[in-house]
Motif scaffolding. Structure first.
Motif, short mmCIF file in Angstrom:
data_model
loop_
_atom_site.label_atom_id
_atom_site.label_comp_id
_atom_site.label_asym_id
_atom_site.label_seq_id
_atom_site.Cartn_x
_atom_site.Cartn_y
_atom_site.Cartn_z
N LEU A 68 0.83 -1.20 0.00
CA LEU A 68 0.00 0.00 0.00
C LEU A 68 0.87 1.25 0.00
CD1 LEU A 68 -2.79 -1.05 2.52
CD2 LEU A 68 -3.02 -0.81 0.05
N GLN A 69 1.97 1.20 0.75
CA GLN A 69 2.89 2.33 0.74
C GLN A 69 3.53 2.50 -0.64
OE1 GLN A 69 3.46 4.67 2.73
NE2 GLN A 69 5.43 5.55 2.16
N GLN A 70 3.81 1.39 -1.30
CA GLN A 70 4.42 1.46 -2.63
C GLN A 70 3.49 2.13 -3.63
OE1 GLN A 70 5.07 -2.28 -4.70
NE2 GLN A 70 6.99 -1.52 -5.56
N ILE A 71 2.21 1.75 -3.61
CA ILE A 71 1.27 2.37 -4.55
C ILE A 71 1.01 3.82 -4.16
CG2 ILE A 71 -0.90 1.76 -3.40
CD1 ILE A 71 -1.99 1.03 -6.16
N PHE A 72 1.11 4.13 -2.85
CA PHE A 72 1.00 5.52 -2.41
C PHE A 72 2.14 6.34 -3.00
CE2 PHE A 72 2.60 8.59 0.78
CZ PHE A 72 1.56 9.50 0.73
N ILE A 73 3.36 5.78 -3.00
CA ILE A 73 4.51 6.47 -3.57
C ILE A 73 4.32 6.67 -5.07
CG2 ILE A 73 6.97 6.22 -4.10
CD1 ILE A 73 7.29 4.85 -1.39
N GLU A 74 3.86 5.62 -5.75
CA GLU A 74 3.70 5.69 -7.20
C GLU A 74 2.63 6.70 -7.59
OE1 GLU A 74 2.95 1.77 -8.51
OE2 GLU A 74 5.02 1.09 -8.29
N LEU A 75 1.55 6.76 -6.81
CA LEU A 75 0.42 7.60 -7.19
C LEU A 75 0.54 9.03 -6.69
CD1 LEU A 75 -2.59 5.15 -6.68
CD2 LEU A 75 -1.44 5.76 -8.80
N THR A 76 1.46 9.28 -5.78
CA THR A 76 1.60 10.64 -5.26
C THR A 76 2.97 11.22 -5.59
OG1 THR A 76 2.27 9.72 -3.10
CG2 THR A 76 -0.06 10.31 -3.40
N LEU A 77 4.03 10.71 -4.94
CA LEU A 77 5.35 11.30 -5.13
C LEU A 77 5.85 11.12 -6.56
CD1 LEU A 77 7.02 10.11 -1.80
CD2 LEU A 77 5.71 12.17 -2.24
N LYS A 78 5.80 9.88 -7.05
CA LYS A 78 6.32 9.61 -8.40
C LYS A 78 5.46 10.31 -9.45
CE LYS A 78 7.63 5.76 -11.41
NZ LYS A 78 7.63 4.28 -11.55
N GLU A 79 4.16 10.19 -9.34
CA GLU A 79 3.25 10.82 -10.30
C GLU A 79 3.37 12.33 -10.26
OE1 GLU A 79 0.46 11.36 -13.23
OE2 GLU A 79 1.48 9.51 -12.63
N GLU A 80 3.60 12.87 -9.06
CA GLU A 80 3.76 14.31 -8.90
C GLU A 80 4.92 14.82 -9.74
OE1 GLU A 80 3.13 18.11 -6.80
OE2 GLU A 80 1.95 16.29 -6.81
N GLN A 81 6.06 14.12 -9.66
CA GLN A 81 7.25 14.57 -10.37
C GLN A 81 7.14 14.28 -11.87
OE1 GLN A 81 10.94 14.48 -8.24
NE2 GLN A 81 10.12 13.09 -6.72
N GLU A 82 6.50 13.17 -12.22
CA GLU A 82 6.35 12.85 -13.64
C GLU A 82 5.41 13.83 -14.34
OE1 GLU A 82 5.11 8.81 -13.77
OE2 GLU A 82 7.16 8.01 -13.58
N GLU A 83 4.45 14.38 -13.59
CA GLU A 83 3.53 15.35 -14.19
C GLU A 83 4.27 16.61 -14.59
OE1 GLU A 83 -0.88 17.23 -13.44
OE2 GLU A 83 0.33 16.68 -11.71
#
Length: 348
Positions: free
Chosen positions: A17-32
């Motif tokens: 759950l923490q991994q998908i939280f990272i992917e959907l927030t931190l990682k997605e934030e920077q990729e946007e």
């Protein structure tokens, strides 16, 4: 204090759950920002994919080795499972056991002989290997299922469908760890197709009492929930972003050139609007499809101006309506007065 197989698989689910939280927030934030062509400072954050791989890797993962111990012939105990972990995972940076990572002739005296420790994203957790093998097997013997399926009670028979002779599967049933891993994979696949919102709950004290705030406990939760990394990414980037069309539609009444209708591309309209409001250039950036606002105060200012403008527009509408109503009433009274006067003069 005593963690066994149950807590291990629960913590594994938390890691996913923490991994998908990272992917959907931190990682997605920077990729946007990259997709939109926005310049900004990249923020390093911890990705717990390495911990998930330690647990779920099909060859060298802890669950895979546990299944291997449960399925292999010969004498199998919790100690043999721990020995296998020491052989395969001893050099992993997030795995610790009595056997030192540096040398097999050195021991970590902070750990008991029958334990291993995993450094999860939320901190280190020590697990007792006692019962891991038995709990992972958790098998219901085929003969028992068949006997229960033959029961005359319809409910009991329905509870054991695997006992039906027509559905007998000679393959060994999946282990508890394998079933849980498959369930977690299904959950992750389902979450990735959604747009989840995260609510992080902070426990202010261990007494479950009101008006007690334990600073150390709260700071510990904030640190290990990854909230600090999230805040750093947000502060380094932009707090608010919105497509040009809805942004222009919401704030167009703040500028005479865009109100009531803007003829042209929405991006140009937003640019005219922000220039008219004299918002500093460092407070916003234009992406390929969105406007990015850095500071929440800028957004609050826009909302306050919009609120005031809506009140002014409401006052203007009310004023025009009252004027129209009074004029209509006046013209009606004037027309009536003329009719009354003309009739009076006729008979005077």
């Amino acid at each position: 204090q005593d963690n066994s197989f149950e807590q291990f698989i629960i913590n594994y689910c938390n890691e996913k759950l923490q991994q998908i939280f990272i992917e959907l927030t931190l990682k997605e934030e920077q990729e946007e920002y990259i997709r939109e062509g926005i310049e900004w400072t990249h923020i390093e954050y911890f990705n717990n994919a390495i911990i998930c791989d330690l647990i779920e890797n099909n060859q060298t993962g802890i669950l895979a080795m546990l299944d291997e111990e449960c399925l292999r012939p010969g004498t199998v105990t919790d100690d043999t499972f721990l020995e296998k972990l020491n052989q395969v995972c001893a050099t992993h940076q997030h795995f610790e056991s009595r056997m030192s990572k540096c040398s097999r002739f050195l021991n970590d005296t902070s750990l008991p002989h029958s334990c291993f420790r995993i450094q999860h994203y939320a901190g280190k957790v020590m697990y007792q290997v006692e019962g891991f093998v038995d709990k992972n097997n958790d098998l219901l013997y085929r003969d028992l299922s068949q006997a229960m399926w033959k029961a005359s009670h319809s409910l009991i028979k329905a509870l054991f469908p695997e006992g039906n002779p027509a559905k007998i599967n000679l393959k060994r049933p999946p282990t508890a760890g394998s079933q849980f891993k498959a369930s977690v994979a299904t959950l992750m696949k389902n979450l990735q197709t959604k747009n989840p919102n995260y609510i992080r709950c902070i426990k202010p004290n261990d007494k479950k009492a009101a008006h007690i705030f334990n600073d150390a406990l709260v700071c510990h939760q904030i640190r290990y929930l990854g909230l600090l990394e999230n805040v750093r990414v947000r502060r380094a980037g932009y707090a608010f972003r919105q497509a040009y069309e809805p942004c222009l539609e919401r704030y167009k009444m703040l500028c005479k050139q865009t109100w009531p209708h803007w003829r042209g591309p929405a991006r140009d309209g937003v640019e005219v609007l922000f220039n008219e409001l004299e918002i500093p250039e460092e407070e916003f950036s234009f992406g390929r499809s969105k406007i990015f606002i850095r500071n929440p105060r800028t957004l609050f200012k826009l909302e306050d101006l919009r609120k005031q403008r809506l009140e002014d527009l409401a006052t203007l509408i009310e004023k025009i309506y009252r004027g129209w109503k009074c004029r209509t009433r006046f013209l009606l009274m004037k027309k009536s007065q003329i009719v009354i006067a003309s009739w009076y003069r006729r008979y005077a």
